[in-house]
Scaffold this active site. Structure first.
Site, short mmCIF file in Angstrom:
data_model
loop_
_atom_site.label_atom_id
_atom_site.label_comp_id
_atom_site.label_asym_id
_atom_site.label_seq_id
_atom_site.Cartn_x
_atom_site.Cartn_y
_atom_site.Cartn_z
N LYS A 42 29.13 65.81 5.17
CA LYS A 42 28.37 66.37 5.69
C LYS A 42 28.81 66.20 7.40
CE LYS A 42 24.01 64.81 3.90
NZ LYS A 42 22.89 64.40 3.54
N GLY A 43 29.51 65.38 7.70
CA GLY A 43 29.89 64.88 9.21
C GLY A 43 30.40 65.92 9.88
N GLU A 98 37.39 68.05 9.44
CA GLU A 98 36.67 67.15 9.03
C GLU A 98 36.71 66.13 10.01
OE1 GLU A 98 35.39 64.44 7.23
OE2 GLU A 98 36.57 63.41 5.69
N ASP A 99 35.71 65.03 10.32
CA ASP A 99 35.37 64.19 11.02
C ASP A 99 36.18 63.08 12.03
OD1 ASP A 99 34.68 63.11 9.89
OD2 ASP A 99 32.50 62.83 9.72
N ASP A 102 39.96 57.78 8.53
CA ASP A 102 39.31 56.01 8.35
C ASP A 102 40.73 55.50 7.79
OD1 ASP A 102 38.06 54.27 9.84
OD2 ASP A 102 37.25 54.33 7.53
N LYS A 130 41.47 57.14 13.14
CA LYS A 130 41.37 55.66 13.34
C LYS A 130 42.60 55.71 12.81
CE LYS A 130 36.50 54.79 13.39
NZ LYS A 130 35.53 53.95 12.79
N PHE A 151 33.19 51.45 15.29
CA PHE A 151 32.18 52.64 14.39
C PHE A 151 31.73 53.63 15.36
CE2 PHE A 151 28.75 54.00 12.10
CZ PHE A 151 29.74 54.25 10.38
N VAL A 152 32.14 55.00 15.00
CA VAL A 152 31.74 55.88 16.23
C VAL A 152 30.03 56.89 15.60
CG1 VAL A 152 33.39 55.53 17.78
CG2 VAL A 152 33.45 57.44 15.54
N ASP A 158 27.53 60.43 11.93
CA ASP A 158 26.83 60.03 11.03
C ASP A 158 26.91 57.93 10.74
OD1 ASP A 158 27.73 59.64 9.31
OD2 ASP A 158 25.30 58.66 7.71
N ARG A 164 24.31 62.40 14.34
CA ARG A 164 24.67 63.09 13.72
C ARG A 164 24.67 64.13 14.81
NH1 ARG A 164 27.09 63.26 8.93
NH2 ARG A 164 25.04 62.56 7.40
P1 IMP Z 1 37.98 57.36 4.55
O1 IMP Z 1 37.70 58.54 3.70
O2 IMP Z 1 38.22 55.95 5.02
O3 IMP Z 1 39.05 58.26 5.50
O4 IMP Z 1 36.72 57.91 5.52
C1 IMP Z 1 36.30 59.32 5.70
C2 IMP Z 1 34.84 58.98 5.96
O5 IMP Z 1 34.39 57.97 6.74
C3 IMP Z 1 34.74 60.42 7.45
O6 IMP Z 1 34.60 61.44 6.60
C4 IMP Z 1 33.23 59.05 7.19
O7 IMP Z 1 32.00 59.86 7.02
C5 IMP Z 1 33.10 58.26 7.22
N1 IMP Z 1 33.23 57.24 8.69
C6 IMP Z 1 34.73 56.83 9.02
N2 IMP Z 1 35.02 56.31 10.16
C7 IMP Z 1 33.67 56.62 10.18
C8 IMP Z 1 32.99 56.21 12.38
O8 IMP Z 1 33.24 55.28 12.83
N3 IMP Z 1 31.57 56.98 11.64
C9 IMP Z 1 31.04 57.06 10.88
N4 IMP Z 1 31.65 57.11 10.23
C10 IMP Z 1 32.52 57.04 9.83
MG MG Z 2 32.75 62.53 6.52
#
Ligand code: IMP
Ligand code: MG
Length: 178
Positions: A42-43, A98-99, A102, A130, A151-152, A158, A164
């Site tokens: 949803k981000g 995508e938001d 990570d 990140k 963490f943002v 969220d 959000r």
């Molecule tokens: P990844 O698969 O580890 O790259 O994670 C991606 C997902 O983790 C993103 O779509 C976010 O929903 C969540 N996420 C990662 N870092 C943050 C953050 O700092 N704040 C909020 N959501 C995050």
């Molecule tokens: Mg997300």
């Protein structure tokens, strides 16, 4: 500023600049070709809403959701598709919106999956990245900005489904998630 936010990282003006910059590149790169925007729920909802309004292309929109953080602030390592697309991506130019990248696991999975389904092109537009947290290497064609390992929340992002609606991206106070 919200009382749970420690510092504003990107204010509304900066976010508008970032979506301007990304949309300008996308408009240039696709040069008139149609695009299927895959909004990762949803981000990315607010980023996607701002970004697609700046696209001067023939844009269709669909949604996808991967299982991610649950209610905590650490990802599990295993990603699954929780909600799938309605569209057939065969032969299409897919732009994943995508938001944040990570660990990179979510985007890596989605990109691979969409490519395997026969999309003509698959690119990623991620508002934030990140780099310090990356575990899986995935190419991000369009990135708004790199951010530090904090963490943002806000502008769609969220923590446990909250924040959000904040109009800025801010660093969440660690005592909120510890
Ligand atoms: P990844 O698969 O580890 O790259 O994670 C991606 C997902 O983790 C993103 O779509 C976010 O929903 C969540 N996420 C990662 N870092 C943050 C953050 O700092 N704040 C909020 N959501 C995050
Ligand atoms: Mg997300």
């Amino acid at each position: 500023m919200h009382m749970d936010v420690q510092e504003i990282l990107l204010d509304e003006a900066r976010l508008a600049e970032l979506t301007d910059e990304i949309s300008a590149k996308i408009n240039r790169d696709y040069s008139g070709e149609p695009v299927l925007a895959v909004v990762v729920m949803k981000g990315s909802l607010i980023f996607a809403a701002d970004l697609i309004r700046k696209l001067d292309l023939d844009v269709s929109v669909d949604f996808m959701q991967a299982s991610s953080y649950g209610v905590g602030s650490e990802s599990s390592g295993t990603i699954k598709i929780k909600k799938d697309l309605e569209s057939d991506v065969t032969g299409k130019n897919v732009l994943i919106i995508e938001d944040i990248a990570d660990s990179g696991r979510t985007l890596s999975l989605l990109k691979k999956e969409i490519a395997e389904r026969g999309a003509k092109t698959v690119r990623i537009a991620s508002l934030l990245s990140k780099p310090a947290r990356r575990v899986v290497d995935v190419e991000l064609e369009y990135v708004g900005t790199d951010i530090p390992d904090e963490f943002v929340v806000g502008y769609g992002l969220d923590f446990a489904e909250k924040y959000r609606n904040l109009p800025y991206v801010g660093i969440l106070k660690p005592e909120v998630y510890r």
